[in-house]
Design an enzyme around this catalytic site. Structure first.
Site, PDB file in Angstrom:
ATOM      1  N   CYS B 129       0.839  -1.196   0.000  1.00  0.00           N
ATOM      2  CA  CYS B 129       0.000   0.000   0.000  1.00  0.00           C
ATOM      3  C   CYS B 129       0.874   1.246   0.000  1.00  0.00           C
ATOM      4  O   CYS B 129       1.721   1.404   0.873  1.00  0.00           O
ATOM      5  CB  CYS B 129      -0.935   0.035   1.204  1.00  0.00           C
ATOM      6  SG  CYS B 129      -1.924   1.551   1.253  1.00  0.00           S
ATOM      7  N   GLY B 216      -5.624   1.831 -13.070  1.00  0.00           N
ATOM      8  CA  GLY B 216      -6.407   1.997 -14.292  1.00  0.00           C
ATOM      9  C   GLY B 216      -5.596   1.614 -15.522  1.00  0.00           C
ATOM     10  O   GLY B 216      -4.442   1.192 -15.421  1.00  0.00           O
TER      11      GLY B 216
END
Lengths: 309, 305
Positions: B129, B216
């Site tokens: 993360c 994305g």
């Protein structure tokens, strides 16, 4: 939740739908301000005032995310949904080139929406593109409560970029519209908060006054200061950068006022989120926590949110 | 046409997994999609203690993608076990708990708590993360810390252990091997790439946290390369992800070496993506004369030049 509060989707509420909607019209109604009307009967049926839709501006990978837009108009008989928007960047530049007949994918209706309930005087305060949800809010409030008085106070930069407010006054004879422009080119010169102060002076002492505001955070903050000192309930419709509009990503965070209040005691009440959904409310640490505009809002009681951040 | 895949002991009815962080714990998703579409679901990154997340703005659009800096907002492992897992397990879809520790000890403690909950089928060790100060990507760039975090979970959890890797690792092959040597039965990659955006009018970074994770279609070529590298370095299966928004993307990841596929930001845009991709995958396999989806895995490097 108070009776006059925003009515959020409950467990039995309709679920958001994904629809391919036909663009019926897409035109500039003033300088840089556009109105688009879609044929979207499913959406029209379910949409409530101050809800929003997620618009996939083009079918491809760029722009990637859906853009959230307030629902400005709904005609349930014709099955149409309208949005009002300003051409400000890449996505809206592409939107300005939509032609009637095109298909645009929409997700909605999203968010809790606003129903004023029983009120005698509803004051709507709009700043700039904060005008977007007001036609729908205005019309539905009037339908629900035809004998009450509705004032729309609208602050905008100048006459050229103004939403043509006569569209509203023609439809709802009862609504009193006042406009302020920053340069004085229309209505009163100054900010919309000036109009609000005047308006509150006129109605002061009357019972059952309710204010609903939508606009830039700085404006909302100033409105909150005024309504707080006048002890009048205020609901605000908030904007935040958003990815999904569905509560999936936790992106559109807005800080709670003073962390958890007694209304939302930590770990004592499992307070289900809209749609019966988890929003972390019951278990996230007190003192530093967030609402999410897409699920908990976009409409909030102003006392619940921190508008300074 | 067999769409089933295996990740260690875990059998998935199809290769699609809801990626951690776009699915919460399933409740929001269930309003717009069907959890049963997925072969497995990965929960929001869950920490030992509740986390409120990062200050807004937390997301912004970028060319063919997005940046996020949610900051692991979650109610903590206890509340997740108490309130979320019982509900989510009702769908009969394998549950992967994405676990984010700030230390090896925290990884061990989360794993030990998950061990007691049989509905948690797997743990995805989040060593990647980019949006937290402690833990996260700091573990994921170095093979030794990946090994240690994996071990901490492995020693406390008897079911499937997956390690989610970062594209920022010094060497993808090395961290993937470290995960395998630490006892992982699968690795997932990629987590987001660290990026930023600046508002030219406020002249400040757009994100409240300054930097965020890029995801994305923009990251797809990077992700494919990582899957390609990792799948040739280890013998455990790979969960591939990074910009999958179509069945063609899915096929590419399988050919690059993935056995399963996670849908991330693509799901934020189109929550009905899973059936579209599954349909496309099936039709592709039929056209190509392939009767098992796992026959596609790694074909791009197995077939040579």
């Amino acid at each position: 939740m108070s009776q006059d509060g925003p009515v959020g989707p409950q467990a039995e509420e309709p679920r958001p739908v994904l629809v391919d909607a036909e663009v019926l019209s897409n035109e500039a109604i003033s300088l840089g301000l556009y109105e688009t009307v879609f044929r979207a009967p499913e959406l029209a049926l379910e949409a409530r005032p101050a809800q929003f839709i997620g618009v996939k501006v083009s079918a491809g990978r760029d722009p990637f995310l859906r853009r959230p837009f307030s629902i400005a108009r709904v005609d349930r008989n014709r099955g149409t949904v309208g949005i009002l928007w300003a051409r400000v960047g890449y996505g809206t530049e592409l939107m300005s080139r939509w032609r009637p007949g095109e298909t645009v994918n929409l997700l909605g209706a999203l968010g809790n929406g606003f129903r004023p309930g029983r009120f005698k005087h509803l004051i709507l305060v709009a700043g700039g593109t904060g005008i977007a949800p007001m036609p729908f809010v205005c019309l539905e409030s009037f339908k629900e409560n035809p004998r009450a008085s509705i004032s729309l106070l609208y602050g905008v930069k100048d006459k050229d970029s103004m939403y043509p407010v006569d569209r509203l006054t023609q439809e709802i004879p009862g609504v009193a519209v006042q406009v302020s422009t920053e340069d004085g080119s229309y209505g009163k010169k100054g900010l919309v908060t000036g109009l609000l102060e005047d308006c509150l002076t006129r109605v002061s002492g009357q019972p059952s006054i309710l204010v609903f505001a939508c606009g830039p955070k700085r404006m909302l903050s100033a409105v909150k200061a005024i309504t707080t000192s006048a002890r009048i309930p205020l609901y605000v419709s908030l904007e935040e950068r958003m990815a999904c509009g569905l509560g999936l990503c936790r992106g559109c965070a807005v800080r709670r006022a003073g962390g958890f209040k007694s209304k939302n005691p930590v770990d004592s009440v499992e307070q289900p989120g809209p749609g019966g959904s988890y929003t972390g409310r019951s278990s996230i640490r007190a003192g530093d926590s967030y609402f999410h505009v897409c699920l908990d809002g976009p409409v909030f009681s102003a006392e619940d949110v921190d508008l300074e951040g | 046409m067999d769409l089933g895949v295996r990740l260690g002991d875990l059998k998935l009815k199809n290769p699609l997994i809801a990626a951690s962080g776009v699915f919460g714990y399933g409740r929001e998703y269930s309003r717009v999609g069907d959890i049963r579409w997925f072969g497995a679901v990965s929960t929001k990154g869950t920490t030992l203690h509740p986390r409120a997340g990062n200050p807004p703005p937390r997301v912004t659009e970028t060319p063919s993608g997005m940046l996020n800096s949610i900051g692991l907002e979650n109610p903590g492992i206890e509340a997740v076990i108490r309130h979320e897992i019982p509900w989510l397990s009702g769908f009969g879809v394998p549950i992967i708990l994405n676990a984010a520790g700030e230390s090896y000890d925290e990884f061990a403690r989360i794993a030990a708590m998950a061990e007691e909950v049989p509905e948690i089928d797997a743990i995805e060790v989040n060593v990647s993360c980019p949006n937290v100060n402690a833990g996260g990507i700091a573990f994921g760039i170095d093979a030794r810390s990946v090994y240690r975090a994996t071990r901490a979970v492995r020693q406390n959890f008897s079911r499937t252990v997956i390690v989610k890797l970062s594209p920022a690792a010094v060497s993808i092959k090395d961290v993937a091997r470290a995960a395998e040597e630490g006892g992982a039965q699968a690795v997932s990659l990629i987590n987001t790439l660290v990026g930023m955006a600046i508002d030219i009018y406020s002249k400040r970074p757009v994100l409240g946290n300054v930097t965020g994770g890029l995801s994305g279609p923009a990251v797809k070529p990077v992700a494919l390369r990582c899957v390609w590298d990792a799948s040739q370095a280890v013998s455990i299966p790979i969960i591939g992800m990074g910009g999958i928004v179509s069945w063609q993307d899915a096929v590419e990841f399988l050919l690059a070496g993935a056995s399963a596929l996670a849908l991330g930001s693509g799901l934020l845009v189109n929550p009905r993506l899973p059936p579209e991709i599954l349909k496309g995958l099936q039709e592709y396999c039929v056209r190509e004369g392939i009767d098992r989806i796992d026959a596609l895995t790694g074909l791009a490097w197995k077939t040579g030049r």
